[in-house]
Write a protein that holds these residues in place. Structure first.
Motif, PDB file in Angstrom:
ATOM      1  N   ALA A 246      72.977  63.239   9.298  1.00 23.30           N
ATOM      2  CA  ALA A 246      71.683  62.833   9.848  1.00 23.30           C
ATOM      3  C   ALA A 246      71.415  63.449  11.215  1.00 23.30           C
ATOM      4  CB  ALA A 246      71.620  61.301   9.956  1.00 23.30           C
ATOM      5  N   GLU A 247      72.478  63.828  11.952  1.00 28.01           N
ATOM      6  CA  GLU A 247      72.291  64.349  13.289  1.00 28.01           C
ATOM      7  C   GLU A 247      72.138  65.866  13.298  1.00 28.01           C
ATOM      8  OE1 GLU A 247      75.732  62.923  15.253  1.00 28.01           O
ATOM      9  OE2 GLU A 247      75.114  60.825  15.248  1.00 28.01           O
ATOM     10  N   GLU A 248      73.027  66.581  12.613  1.00 29.20           N
ATOM     11  CA  GLU A 248      73.014  68.043  12.617  1.00 29.20           C
ATOM     12  C   GLU A 248      73.279  68.542  11.204  1.00 29.20           C
ATOM     13  OE1 GLU A 248      75.054  69.934  16.066  1.00 29.20           O
ATOM     14  OE2 GLU A 248      75.758  67.902  16.450  1.00 29.20           O
ATOM     15  N   PRO A 249      72.242  68.638  10.363  1.00 20.20           N
ATOM     16  CA  PRO A 249      72.464  69.028   8.964  1.00 20.20           C
ATOM     17  C   PRO A 249      73.137  70.380   8.817  1.00 20.20           C
ATOM     18  CG  PRO A 249      70.249  68.143   9.283  1.00 20.20           C
ATOM     19  CD  PRO A 249      70.842  68.314  10.644  1.00 20.20           C
ATOM     20  N   GLY A 250      72.704  71.378   9.612  1.00 20.91           N
ATOM     21  CA  GLY A 250      73.276  72.703   9.469  1.00 20.91           C
ATOM     22  C   GLY A 250      74.747  72.743   9.821  1.00 20.91           C
ATOM     23  N   ARG A 251      75.094  72.163  10.949  1.00 18.30           N
ATOM     24  CA  ARG A 251      76.494  72.162  11.363  1.00 18.30           C
ATOM     25  C   ARG A 251      77.334  71.307  10.427  1.00 18.30           C
ATOM     26  NH1 ARG A 251      78.971  69.498  16.815  1.00 18.30           N
ATOM     27  NH2 ARG A 251      81.146  69.935  16.368  1.00 18.30           N
ATOM     28  N   HIS A 252      76.755  70.237   9.922  1.00 13.82           N
ATOM     29  CA  HIS A 252      77.475  69.393   8.965  1.00 13.82           C
ATOM     30  C   HIS A 252      77.894  70.211   7.746  1.00 13.82           C
ATOM     31  CE1 HIS A 252      78.296  65.965   6.301  1.00 13.82           C
ATOM     32  NE2 HIS A 252      77.580  66.622   5.411  1.00 13.82           N
ATOM     33  N   ALA A 253      76.999  71.036   7.199  1.00 10.28           N
ATOM     34  CA  ALA A 253      77.327  71.833   6.023  1.00 10.28           C
ATOM     35  C   ALA A 253      78.426  72.835   6.331  1.00 10.28           C
ATOM     36  CB  ALA A 253      76.068  72.547   5.520  1.00 10.28           C
ATOM     37  N   GLU A 254      78.334  73.505   7.478  1.00 11.13           N
ATOM     38  CA  GLU A 254      79.351  74.492   7.831  1.00 11.13           C
ATOM     39  C   GLU A 254      80.716  73.844   8.027  1.00 11.13           C
ATOM     40  OE1 GLU A 254      77.955  76.491  11.255  1.00 11.13           O
ATOM     41  OE2 GLU A 254      76.219  77.406  10.261  1.00 11.13           O
ATOM     42  N   ASP A 255      80.764  72.722   8.748  1.00  9.12           N
ATOM     43  CA  ASP A 255      82.041  72.051   8.983  1.00  9.12           C
ATOM     44  C   ASP A 255      82.622  71.492   7.697  1.00  9.12           C
ATOM     45  OD1 ASP A 255      81.680  72.707  11.561  1.00  9.12           O
ATOM     46  OD2 ASP A 255      81.497  70.672  12.339  1.00  9.12           O
ATOM     47  N   ARG A 498      54.706  67.666   5.679  1.00  8.70           N
ATOM     48  CA  ARG A 498      55.732  68.612   5.264  1.00  8.70           C
ATOM     49  C   ARG A 498      56.879  68.594   6.268  1.00  8.70           C
ATOM     50  NH1 ARG A 498      52.012  73.822   4.519  1.00  8.70           N
ATOM     51  NH2 ARG A 498      51.268  73.091   6.539  1.00  8.70           N
ATOM     52  N   LEU A 499      58.090  68.364   5.782  1.00 13.64           N
ATOM     53  CA  LEU A 499      59.287  68.269   6.611  1.00 13.64           C
ATOM     54  C   LEU A 499      60.323  69.282   6.146  1.00 13.64           C
ATOM     55  CD1 LEU A 499      59.628  64.376   6.534  1.00 13.64           C
ATOM     56  CD2 LEU A 499      58.526  65.742   8.307  1.00 13.64           C
ATOM     57  N   ARG A 500      61.247  69.631   7.046  1.00 13.61           N
ATOM     58  CA  ARG A 500      62.340  70.511   6.644  1.00 13.61           C
ATOM     59  C   ARG A 500      63.353  69.762   5.797  1.00 13.61           C
ATOM     60  NH1 ARG A 500      61.559  72.755  11.928  1.00 13.61           N
ATOM     61  NH2 ARG A 500      60.921  74.930  11.783  1.00 13.61           N
ATOM     62  N   THR A 501      63.601  68.492   6.125  1.00 10.99           N
ATOM     63  CA  THR A 501      64.511  67.665   5.348  1.00 10.99           C
ATOM     64  C   THR A 501      64.122  66.214   5.560  1.00 10.99           C
ATOM     65  OG1 THR A 501      66.848  67.115   4.958  1.00 10.99           O
ATOM     66  CG2 THR A 501      66.189  67.503   7.225  1.00 10.99           C
ATOM     67  N   LEU A 502      64.391  65.371   4.600  1.00 14.58           N
ATOM     68  CA  LEU A 502      64.067  63.958   4.729  1.00 14.58           C
ATOM     69  C   LEU A 502      65.143  63.257   5.563  1.00 14.58           C
ATOM     70  CD1 LEU A 502      62.878  63.010   1.129  1.00 14.58           C
ATOM     71  CD2 LEU A 502      61.502  63.718   3.081  1.00 14.58           C
ATOM     72  N   PRO A 503      64.750  62.320   6.418  1.00  9.79           N
ATOM     73  CA  PRO A 503      65.752  61.597   7.210  1.00  9.79           C
ATOM     74  C   PRO A 503      66.603  60.712   6.318  1.00  9.79           C
ATOM     75  CG  PRO A 503      63.582  60.602   7.486  1.00  9.79           C
ATOM     76  CD  PRO A 503      63.373  61.859   6.697  1.00  9.79           C
ATOM     77  N   ARG A 512      63.421  55.541   4.829  1.00 12.41           N
ATOM     78  CA  ARG A 512      61.955  55.456   4.822  1.00 12.41           C
ATOM     79  C   ARG A 512      61.397  54.925   6.135  1.00 12.41           C
ATOM     80  NH1 ARG A 512      60.081  55.664  -0.617  1.00 12.41           N
ATOM     81  NH2 ARG A 512      61.855  55.921  -2.018  1.00 12.41           N
ATOM     82  N   THR A 513      62.231  54.320   6.963  1.00 14.01           N
ATOM     83  CA  THR A 513      61.747  53.786   8.238  1.00 14.01           C
ATOM     84  C   THR A 513      61.674  54.852   9.326  1.00 14.01           C
ATOM     85  OG1 THR A 513      63.973  53.173   9.009  1.00 14.01           O
ATOM     86  CG2 THR A 513      62.792  51.583   7.645  1.00 14.01           C
ATOM     87  N   ARG A 514      62.252  56.035   9.085  1.00 16.59           N
ATOM     88  CA  ARG A 514      62.303  57.069  10.120  1.00 16.59           C
ATOM     89  C   ARG A 514      61.431  58.274   9.811  1.00 16.59           C
ATOM     90  NH1 ARG A 514      67.749  59.089  10.345  1.00 16.59           N
ATOM     91  NH2 ARG A 514      66.945  60.397  12.020  1.00 16.59           N
ATOM     92  N   VAL A 515      60.604  58.184   8.775  1.00 16.68           N
ATOM     93  CA  VAL A 515      59.699  59.304   8.515  1.00 16.68           C
ATOM     94  C   VAL A 515      58.652  59.342   9.619  1.00 16.68           C
ATOM     95  CG1 VAL A 515      60.055  59.324   6.025  1.00 16.68           C
ATOM     96  CG2 VAL A 515      58.312  57.836   7.005  1.00 16.68           C
ATOM     97  N   PRO A 516      58.208  60.543  10.033  1.00 19.61           N
ATOM     98  CA  PRO A 516      57.216  60.624  11.121  1.00 19.61           C
ATOM     99  C   PRO A 516      55.893  60.012  10.703  1.00 19.61           C
ATOM    100  CG  PRO A 516      57.527  62.769  10.094  1.00 19.61           C
ATOM    101  CD  PRO A 516      58.586  61.867   9.521  1.00 19.61           C
ATOM    102  N   GLN A 517      55.329  59.219  11.590  1.00 24.21           N
ATOM    103  CA  GLN A 517      54.064  58.571  11.293  1.00 24.21           C
ATOM    104  C   GLN A 517      52.915  59.544  11.548  1.00 24.21           C
ATOM    105  OE1 GLN A 517      53.721  55.755   9.877  1.00 24.21           O
ATOM    106  NE2 GLN A 517      55.875  55.172   9.933  1.00 24.21           N
ATOM    107  N   PRO A 518      51.960  59.653  10.624  1.00 22.01           N
ATOM    108  CA  PRO A 518      50.835  60.579  10.822  1.00 22.01           C
ATOM    109  C   PRO A 518      49.877  60.062  11.879  1.00 22.01           C
ATOM    110  CG  PRO A 518      50.521  59.293   8.833  1.00 22.01           C
ATOM    111  CD  PRO A 518      51.888  58.943   9.342  1.00 22.01           C
ATOM    112  N   PRO A 519      49.169  60.956  12.562  1.00 19.47           N
ATOM    113  CA  PRO A 519      48.182  60.520  13.559  1.00 19.47           C
ATOM    114  C   PRO A 519      46.999  59.843  12.881  1.00 19.47           C
ATOM    115  CG  PRO A 519      47.993  62.867  13.191  1.00 19.47           C
ATOM    116  CD  PRO A 519      49.193  62.419  12.414  1.00 19.47           C
ATOM    117  N   LEU A 520      46.464  58.852  13.531  1.00 18.53           N
ATOM    118  CA  LEU A 520      45.325  58.108  12.987  1.00 18.53           C
ATOM    119  C   LEU A 520      44.046  58.716  13.551  1.00 18.53           C
ATOM    120  CD1 LEU A 520      45.167  55.760  11.045  1.00 18.53           C
ATOM    121  CD2 LEU A 520      44.956  54.222  12.981  1.00 18.53           C
ATOM    122  N   LEU A 521      43.460  59.664  12.813  1.00 16.86           N
ATOM    123  CA  LEU A 521      42.305  60.405  13.307  1.00 16.86           C
ATOM    124  C   LEU A 521      40.996  59.942  12.694  1.00 16.86           C
ATOM    125  CD1 LEU A 521      43.800  63.995  13.157  1.00 16.86           C
ATOM    126  CD2 LEU A 521      43.700  62.461  15.114  1.00 16.86           C
TER     127      LEU A 521
END
Length: 689
Positions: A246-255, A498-503, A512-521
């Motif tokens: 959850a913190e560093e997906p790329g480094r997690h995969a390499e390690d 659109r996200l690079r990866t889901l939290p 589902r509680t950490r997805v970015p909230q959309p702006p209310l326009l």
């Protein structure tokens, strides 16, 4: 069909426990590796001796009979030493992960243990003045080393099972559920052993296996699953500095790949995010697809990958199976803390025939030996290994005609949209059928008009760079067109983020509680909506446009006045109008003032402009570049003109320096601004970054 593990069959020793299984291996294979943690690895004999010494120390500490002992710390050898020592002392262990101090403190308060075993650095993270009695293993290491290395006498636990896995006598462990608000579950000795034997039969464990867990120590997969290694004669690999997905997906995969290769891991216990890290990544290799499995040595030693913690779709499981060497197995494991991590398992050979739409399917397969899985009113119920009452899981499912259990979502994820209940899992599975989407979450988001609108959070498939031409994530209209014939009317998302990866949570579940909230326009936020006075749903306290614009204008004038004052200090004589006719002197004086005001506007725009430009939804990177370009266009006139006035007309070196120092960057800034203006805005709910 329900199968019975060996622990539930006639002829089994009545007092058999996981601790006795470990001690048997310590007597029979004392020199075999038990824990692999770099230079701190331990053999079975060394691990047993250290656990005996700590158990003697615990028995001499004046604890009550059958104490509940919490063990807090990272995945180091001392963690397993403490677990075995607690069992040898007749106690009950509970593992905590201080990587998340807030959750660890919450669980510690719920446990109210008789003793906390930890190290000084980890104890410092648990900021509890009224906490339990604590034993610091590093501070007591010298005294513990003086204790006898022979096994201590301990009370015999009651091995009879009880409903929901609780022990009739003192339990062996306290496990924690994987929900958003974890709760403790008492687990008996009989259940812990039955779960191990059911797992050993399914996975066909051998003493040659080396096991690696990617989850935290408080997760049921590890807190009950350590027995899979140490009760079967295998070795348990403990990374010294685990990197969280959850913190560093790329480094997690390499390690992860490096650890598998270095320690020759044969059995990997992970979550879907960790499993997908095993797939070939174009960033790591440019070889053709047919030879990529040989290009990454990180997976060469794996014979079994067990994926648990969250849903694993059939297409992902198939891709993972294809990425491993021939003969390797991929299990999708579904279990509960009440079942000591057991429940059901699925692998591709269970399929009687090929299936359509693998992106939509998440198959849970058949029960572990000794378990039973039933579906009542659409909800999955599991019977723990060894027997007991059925445990409602809170998850939806159905039994397919081919006898396999299919996952159907979670009851807690349901929401209401326009007065109708919505199960998000089928909709998310339909969204995944889009060729450029690898993962999806849907949610009902307030629109500000008194109704909710359906929003889809989507991420690309693993290893698919979202900016590669032809592989970008779809926009809202594309996704709605794709779903036109696949979902009921009214359930096509109204917007896409659109996200690079889901939290994900620390347990591996999509968060589902950490997805970015959309702006209310679309409309103002309803009054009082928020957690603090004046706060809006998606940000801090709201500020009126008029007052904000007035503040910016006043700030720009103040900065411009300051610039006007310091002009003659920085460039003496640059504003000297002596000898210039009055009419022209007024015009040039006004020009000096306007340059200072422009400088002030540029400074204020530097601090206030980017937030407003982001509302145009033209992409974060180009917005940042355009923001800095506008700032430069505004602030550069003040120093530029002052320096020009001081430069002699025939001083060509200075004239050239001024031109290239100011005019060329002005051209670049203007070009960036032109590109920004002509770039088509995205949907108000779309994010490129």
């Amino acid at each position: 069909m329900t199968q019975a593990p060996k622990s539930a069959r006639p002829g089994r020793p009545a007092l058999d426990t996981v601790l006795e299984r470990f001690e048997r291996w310590a007597r029979d294979t004392p020199d075999a590796p038990a824990l692999l943690a770099g230079p701190d690895g331990l053999t079975y004999a060394e691990l047993d001796a250290r656990a005996n010494r700590l158990a003697h120390h615990l028995l001499a500490a004046g604890l009550p009979a059958h104490p509940l002992i919490a063990v807090a710390g990272a995945a180091r050898p001392d963690l397993l030493v403490a677990v075995l020592a607690v069992l040898k002392a007749g106690g009950t262990y509970a593992l905590l992960d201080t990587g998340d101090p807030h959750t660890a403190e919450h669980l510690l308060a719920a446990l109210d243990p008789d003793l906390l075993l930890t190290h000084t650095p980890h104890h410092a993270r648990l900021d509890r003045i009224d906490g339990p009695r604590t034993l610091l293993l590093d501070a007591e290491s010298a005294r513990i080393a003086e204790r006898p290395a022979d096994p201590p006498a301990r009370p015999v636990p009651d091995a009879a099972p009880a409903p929901h896995g609780a022990a009739a006598g003192p339990p062996a462990a306290v496990l924690f559920t994987g929900s958003a608000a974890p709760r403790p579950v008492r687990t008996g000795h009989a259940l812990l052993l039955a779960a191990h034997e059911g797992w050993a039969e399914t996975a066909r464990l051998t003493p040659e296996d080396r096991h690696l867990f990617t989850c935290g120590p408080d997760a049921t997969a590890f807190a009950a699953g350590w027995t899979r290694a140490l009760c079967s004669g295998g070795a348990l690999v403990l990374p010294r500095d685990p990197v969280r997905q959850a913190e560093e997906p790329g480094r997690h995969a390499e390690d992860l790949l490096r650890t598998i290769a270095d320690e020759r891991v044969s059995v990997l216990h992970t979550d879907p995010a960790g499993a997908l890290a095993l797939l070939p990544d174009p960033a790591r290799t440019s070889l053709p697809a047919q030879s990529r499995r040989d290009a990454d040595p990180g997976t060469a030693t794996l014979r079994l990958v067990a994926v648990t913690g969250d849903r694993l779709h059939l297409d992902e499981q198939s891709a993972l199976q294809a990425a491993l060497r021939p003969g390797a197995r991929v299990l999708n494991v579904y279990g509960l803390a009440e079942c000591a991590g057991n429940g059901t398992w699925f692998e591709l050979p269970q399929l009687p025939r090929p299936l359509d739409d693998p992106e939509r399917l998440c198959l849970l397969g058949a029960p572990h030996p000794g378990c039973r899985a039933d579906v009542h009113d659409g909800e999955i119920h599991l019977v723990p290994p060894g027997g007991g009452d059925a445990v409602p899981t809170g998850d939806l499912g159905r039994l397919r005609p081919d006898g396999l259990l299919e996952f159907g979502g979670r009851l807690r994820d349901r929401f209401t949209l326009a007065g109708r209940p919505v199960d998000p899992h089928p909709l998310e599975a339909a969204i995944r059928t889009h060729p450029r989407i690898g993962a999806a979450i849907v949610a009902a988001v307030p629109s500000g008009k008194g109704e909710d609108r359906l929003v889809a959070y989507v991420a690309p498939p693993h290893g698919d760079p979202p900016r590669t031409p032809g592989t970008t994530l779809p926009e809202t209209w594309e996704l709605r067109a794709h779903l036109a014939e696949k979902v009921p009317a009214g359930l096509a998302p109204r917007a896409v983020i659109r996200l690079r990866t889901l939290p994900r949570t620390r347990g591996g579940q999509e968060d589902r509680t950490r997805v970015p909230q959309p702006p209310l326009l679309l409309a103002p936020t309803p009054p009082g909506y928020g957690t603090r006075p004046g706060a809006t749903k998606y940000g801090g306290a709201s500020t009126g446009e008029g007052s904000l614009s007035c503040a910016v204008a006043c700030g720009a004038l103040a900065v411009g006045l300051f610039a006007r004052i310091v002009t003659n200090l920085l460039w003496p004589g640059s504003t000297d109008l002596t000898g210039i006719p009055f009419t022209w002197a007024v015009l040039f004086g006004l020009l000096h003032a306007l340059e200072c005001v422009a400088f002030g506007l540029g400074v204020m725009f530097l601090f206030n402009g980017r937030r407003r430009m982001l509302a145009q939804r033209r992409g974060r990177r180009i917005t940042t570049a355009a923001h800095l370009a506008i700032v430069y266009l505004l602030v550069s006139w003040w120093p530029q003109d002052n320096l020009y006035r001081l430069a002699a007309k025939q001083d060509w070196p200075r004239q050239a320096a001024l031109v290239y120092a100011f005019n060329v960057p002005l051209m670049i800034a203007a070009g960036l601004l032109a590109f920004y203006v002509t770039r088509r805005p995205t949907s108000p709910f779309d994010f490129d970054d």
